[in-house]
Design a protein around this motif. Sequence first.
Motif, PDB file in Angstrom:
ATOM      1  N   LEU A  98      27.688   6.531 -44.381  1.00 45.83           N
ATOM      2  CA  LEU A  98      28.018   7.895 -44.787  1.00 45.83           C
ATOM      3  C   LEU A  98      26.828   8.816 -44.530  1.00 45.83           C
ATOM      4  CD1 LEU A  98      29.953   7.573 -48.173  1.00 45.83           C
ATOM      5  CD2 LEU A  98      30.870   8.059 -45.915  1.00 45.83           C
ATOM      6  N   ARG A  99      27.143   9.992 -44.002  1.00 47.06           N
ATOM      7  CA  ARG A  99      26.057  10.918 -43.699  1.00 47.06           C
ATOM      8  C   ARG A  99      26.350  12.339 -44.176  1.00 47.06           C
ATOM      9  NH1 ARG A  99      22.727  11.426 -38.010  1.00 47.06           N
ATOM     10  NH2 ARG A  99      21.040  12.677 -38.852  1.00 47.06           N
ATOM     11  N   THR A 100      27.624  12.707 -44.249  1.00 43.71           N
ATOM     12  CA  THR A 100      27.985  14.088 -44.541  1.00 43.71           C
ATOM     13  C   THR A 100      28.779  14.194 -45.828  1.00 43.71           C
ATOM     14  OG1 THR A 100      28.078  14.598 -42.178  1.00 43.71           O
ATOM     15  CG2 THR A 100      29.212  16.114 -43.656  1.00 43.71           C
ATOM     16  N   PHE A 134      28.792  12.164 -58.873  1.00 41.52           N
ATOM     17  CA  PHE A 134      29.780  11.197 -58.373  1.00 41.52           C
ATOM     18  C   PHE A 134      29.559  10.909 -56.889  1.00 41.52           C
ATOM     19  CE2 PHE A 134      33.903  11.519 -56.003  1.00 41.52           C
ATOM     20  CZ  PHE A 134      34.260  10.185 -56.083  1.00 41.52           C
ATOM     21  N   MET A 135      29.344  11.972 -56.100  1.00 41.86           N
ATOM     22  CA  MET A 135      29.114  11.800 -54.665  1.00 41.86           C
ATOM     23  C   MET A 135      27.875  10.941 -54.402  1.00 41.86           C
ATOM     24  SD  MET A 135      29.798  15.528 -52.976  1.00 41.86           S
ATOM     25  CE  MET A 135      31.437  16.137 -52.601  1.00 41.86           C
ATOM     26  N   ARG A 136      26.787  11.266 -55.074  1.00 41.30           N
ATOM     27  CA  ARG A 136      25.551  10.505 -54.884  1.00 41.30           C
ATOM     28  C   ARG A 136      25.765   9.040 -55.251  1.00 41.30           C
ATOM     29  NH1 ARG A 136      21.174  11.921 -58.252  1.00 41.30           N
ATOM     30  NH2 ARG A 136      19.911  10.635 -56.863  1.00 41.30           N
ATOM     31  N   ASP A 137      26.506   8.820 -56.323  1.00 41.24           N
ATOM     32  CA  ASP A 137      26.732   7.462 -56.806  1.00 41.24           C
ATOM     33  C   ASP A 137      27.538   6.640 -55.806  1.00 41.24           C
ATOM     34  OD1 ASP A 137      26.568   5.347 -58.528  1.00 41.24           O
ATOM     35  OD2 ASP A 137      27.498   6.344 -60.229  1.00 41.24           O
ATOM     36  N   PHE A 138      28.650   7.201 -55.308  1.00 44.11           N
ATOM     37  CA  PHE A 138      29.451   6.399 -54.373  1.00 44.11           C
ATOM     38  C   PHE A 138      28.765   6.283 -53.012  1.00 44.11           C
ATOM     39  CE2 PHE A 138      31.930  10.367 -53.133  1.00 44.11           C
ATOM     40  CZ  PHE A 138      31.805  10.269 -51.754  1.00 44.11           C
ATOM     41  N   GLU A 139      27.943   7.266 -52.653  1.00 43.23           N
ATOM     42  CA  GLU A 139      27.202   7.160 -51.395  1.00 43.23           C
ATOM     43  C   GLU A 139      26.185   6.014 -51.452  1.00 43.23           C
ATOM     44  OE1 GLU A 139      25.473  10.956 -50.695  1.00 43.23           O
ATOM     45  OE2 GLU A 139      27.315  11.847 -49.912  1.00 43.23           O
ATOM     46  N   ILE A 140      25.515   5.888 -52.597  1.00 40.87           N
ATOM     47  CA  ILE A 140      24.542   4.793 -52.754  1.00 40.87           C
ATOM     48  C   ILE A 140      25.238   3.446 -52.582  1.00 40.87           C
ATOM     49  CG2 ILE A 140      23.094   3.591 -54.439  1.00 40.87           C
ATOM     50  CD1 ILE A 140      22.453   6.429 -55.593  1.00 40.87           C
ATOM     51  N   GLU A 141      26.378   3.287 -53.268  1.00 40.35           N
ATOM     52  CA  GLU A 141      27.109   2.022 -53.169  1.00 40.35           C
ATOM     53  C   GLU A 141      27.651   1.800 -51.762  1.00 40.35           C
ATOM     54  OE1 GLU A 141      27.033  -0.267 -55.531  1.00 40.35           O
ATOM     55  OE2 GLU A 141      25.723   1.175 -56.528  1.00 40.35           O
ATOM     56  N   ALA A 142      28.090   2.879 -51.120  1.00 42.53           N
ATOM     57  CA  ALA A 142      28.584   2.770 -49.742  1.00 42.53           C
ATOM     58  C   ALA A 142      27.462   2.344 -48.800  1.00 42.53           C
ATOM     59  CB  ALA A 142      29.183   4.101 -49.293  1.00 42.53           C
ATOM     60  N   HIS A 143      26.285   2.931 -48.975  1.00 48.05           N
ATOM     61  CA  HIS A 143      25.154   2.564 -48.111  1.00 48.05           C
ATOM     62  C   HIS A 143      24.753   1.108 -48.320  1.00 48.05           C
ATOM     63  CE1 HIS A 143      23.972   7.080 -47.867  1.00 48.05           C
ATOM     64  NE2 HIS A 143      24.738   6.732 -46.849  1.00 48.05           N
ATOM     65  N   ARG A 144      24.801   0.647 -49.552  1.00 44.57           N
ATOM     66  CA  ARG A 144      24.476  -0.762 -49.816  1.00 44.57           C
ATOM     67  C   ARG A 144      25.463  -1.689 -49.095  1.00 44.57           C
ATOM     68  NH1 ARG A 144      24.320  -2.323 -55.693  1.00 44.57           N
ATOM     69  NH2 ARG A 144      22.995  -4.023 -54.946  1.00 44.57           N
ATOM     70  N   LEU A 145      26.710  -1.219 -48.949  1.00 41.51           N
ATOM     71  CA  LEU A 145      27.737  -2.001 -48.264  1.00 41.51           C
ATOM     72  C   LEU A 145      27.697  -1.829 -46.745  1.00 41.51           C
ATOM     73  CD1 LEU A 145      30.589  -1.293 -50.794  1.00 41.51           C
ATOM     74  CD2 LEU A 145      29.810  -3.586 -50.151  1.00 41.51           C
ATOM     75  N   GLY A 146      26.764  -0.997 -46.268  1.00 40.35           N
ATOM     76  CA  GLY A 146      26.643  -0.796 -44.828  1.00 40.35           C
ATOM     77  C   GLY A 146      27.570   0.260 -44.272  1.00 40.35           C
ATOM     78  N   ILE A 147      28.183   1.068 -45.131  1.00 38.52           N
ATOM     79  CA  ILE A 147      29.033   2.173 -44.671  1.00 38.52           C
ATOM     80  C   ILE A 147      28.124   3.362 -44.391  1.00 38.52           C
ATOM     81  CG2 ILE A 147      30.963   3.686 -45.237  1.00 38.52           C
ATOM     82  CD1 ILE A 147      31.914   1.536 -47.218  1.00 38.52           C
TER      83      ILE A 147
END
Length: 720
Positions: free
Chosen positions: A277-279, A262-275
Motif C-alpha cells: 500500500l502506498r496511497t 484506522f488507515m494507519r493501523d490497517f496500512e501497518i498490518e498490510a505492510h507486514r503482510l507484504g501488501i
Amino acid sequence: MAHLRYSALDLVQKRERIEVRTPSEKISDYFGELAFGPKQMKAALSPEVYAKVDAAIVNREKIDPETASAVAAAVRVWAMDKGVTHFTHWFQPLTGATAEKHDAFFDPINEIENLKGSELVQQEPDASSFPNGGIRSTFEARGYTAWDPSSPIFIYGSTLCIPTVFVAFTGEALDYKAPLLKALDAVDKAATKVCRLFDRNISKVNAFLGWEQEYFVVDKALYEARPDLVMGGRTVFGHNPARGQQLDDHYFGAIPGRVYDFMRDFEIEAHRLGIPLRTRHNEVAPAQYEAAPMFAAVNVATDQNQLLKDLMNRVADKHKLKVLFHEKPFAELNGSGKHNNWSLVTDSGINLFQPTSSARENLLFLIFLVTTVKAVHEHADLLRASIASAGNDFRLGAHEAPPAIISVFLGSTLTKVLDELEKNGNVKIEKGDNLYMKLGIDQIPEIILDNTDRNRTSAFAFTGNKFEFRAVGSDANVSNPMTVLNLIVADQLRDFYRKVNKLIDGGQDRRLAAVDVLRDYIKTSKKIRFEGDGYSEDWVKEAKKRGLSNVKDTPYALDFYKDEKVIKVFERHKVLGRIELEARHEIMLENYIMKVQIESRVMGDLAHNHIIPTAIAYQNKLIQNANGLKDLGIDSSEIIKTIEEISKHISNLRKLVHEMIEARKKANKIEDSRKRAIAYCDDIKHKYFEPIRYAADKLELFVDDEDWPLVKYRELLFIR
C-alpha cells in the motif's frame, strides 16, 4: 424508551481515538515480515530447493513431493517462531469472500508439531455448501484445494495461510483463482509468441495489476442502528442531507482523526503482510476514501485485495468503525469502484504499453495497444458481464461512474496516430511540441509520447503506460474481470500471430505484415473507441447508433456468458469449460436474486416495523394539536394539511410494500433461475424500490426529528 438511533449517537460522542504504534519508524524494517516470500524462502530453503520452487513459480509447474516436503518443513519452523499454531488452505470460492479451514500443526499420534508436504500441497474441504451451480451434488461433496506457489504464503493472526485453488473432485473450477491462473498462462504464451517475432530475447510476459480500492467508513454504532446496512450493506431509505458532496470539499481534504488512525493501523498490518500500500486519500463523497498499492503480478494483486478487505474490516472493528464496500451505500452520492490498472511486462523489463525511443519496442507497443483495443471490441459484452452484480448496477451509468456501455479511451494523440495509420500507412503527423519516437518503418507514422489526461468517464481507458478498467465494482473479486481481460487479449494476440505468420509465409516482411494486420484491426474496431463524455446522454445515443450494447441490469448482462462465441474463447484456451460457465451463470443469477430479495425484505421490515408506526404516532400528535387549536378557536388548517400529507404517504407506502411482497411471492414460484432473476429485477426492484423509497423519505421530512427511528444520512456521513 429511547430510539436505538439516539443510543448510537450517544456512543459516538463518547468515542476516543486509539493510539496506533508502528513496529519501526521505517516501513522497510517490517514490510513483508508475515509473508513467506522470496526473501524468506531464500533464507529458509537450501539453494537447490529454492531454485526448484522459483522455477515452478516462473513456469507455472507442479512442485515435486520432495521439494514440497522441504518447503513445508521450512515454512512450519518459520511460522512457529512467530507464534503460529495452525495452518489453513486459504481459497476464494464463488461466494465472493475468502474461505479457510484451520488445522493444528500438532500431531496427537506422534505428539509433535508437523506439516507434511502433502498437507501443504493439497487438502479436501467439504464442497457441498459452497456455490457450485449444479456441478456437485450434496452427496458428491468432495472438493480439493491445491497450493498456488506463485502467491506468497502468509500469517494471519495465529494461522499460516496457504493460497490455493479450489476444484471439484472431477476437476471443474469452484473458485475465482483457478481460471485466473489459466488466463494468465494463456496471455503469457500468446504475448510471448508475438514478442518473439521481433525480439528473440523475450521468453515470458507477465500481467501486472494495480487496483484502487474505494470504500466508505461510518461509525460502528450508527451502522448497527441501520438494519439495511447490516443486512445488505446499503441504505434502502434516507433523505439527502442539506450538505452532501456538492462543495467538493471532502475530495483530497484532511482525513478525519479516527479514520486517519484506522488507515494507519490497517496500512501497518498490510505492510507486514507484504501488501505494498502506498496511497491513501479522501474521495469525492463525504465519508468516502481510497487506498491503492504499487503494481504486482495479477494473481498476487488479486489475493492481496481480498486479504486487505478482510483486514480492513477487522481493524475497523478495533476502532469502532465499519467499512462499507457496497458499490452504492448512499443514494445521490458517488458510489465506490475498484479501478483496475493493467499492464503487460516482458521478462526483459519492457512494458508493452509504454512508448520508448526504441523502434522495435515501439512496434511492440503499437501491436499490443491495437490488439487490446480489438480484443475489447470483440468481447465488450463479456467484459460487461464480468463486472455485473446487484451492487454495481446501482453505480454504473449514474453520472459518477462509467456507463454500462463498454468503450475504449485512447486520448487525442493516439487517436490521431491510429486514424492516420488506418487511412495511409506512410503519412506522418506534423511535428509540434511533443517528443517524436520513430518506429523505423515508413508504413507506421511517428508516435508521439502520449501525455493525454485520462478520461474518468470511460469504462476502459489508456493512461500512458497501462489500461485502466474503471467499471469494476468496489466489492468485486477482481479475479473475475482480470480473468476475462487477460483471456480476451490472449485470444486476440493468438489471432494476430496467426495472421502475421500467414503473411510472412507469403513472403512479406514481418514488420510490414504486422502493420497490415494492425490496420485491419484499427478499421474493424473503430466503433469501440470514444473520446468524449461517457456520462452524457449524447454518448448513449451515439453508442446505440454504433451498435454497442448498453445492458444496465445484471440478469441480462449475465446472458453473455452463455453466448457460443464466449464459450468457445474460454474453451479454446482451456480456462473454463461449457459446464463450468453454465454453473457460474447459475451461481451469479442466484446471487443476484438473493441480494435483491434481502433488500426487498429489509424494505418491508423497515416500512412496517419502523417507519409507518413512527409516522402514525407523529400523526396522532398532530391530530391532538389540531383538536386543541380547534377547541381554542384557532385555525388549524395548515396542520390538517400536514396530517393529510402524512396520511397519503403512509397509505402509499403500505400499499406499495404489500404489492412488492406479493410480487416477490410470485417471483419465488418461478423455477427457472434466469426468469426468476429477471422478475426480481423488473417486477420488484425497478417497479417498487424507488416509489417505496420516495414515500419513506418523504415521511422522514415530515416526522419530528426526535421521533425518527433510523440514523439519518447527515449522522452517518458527518459524525465520526
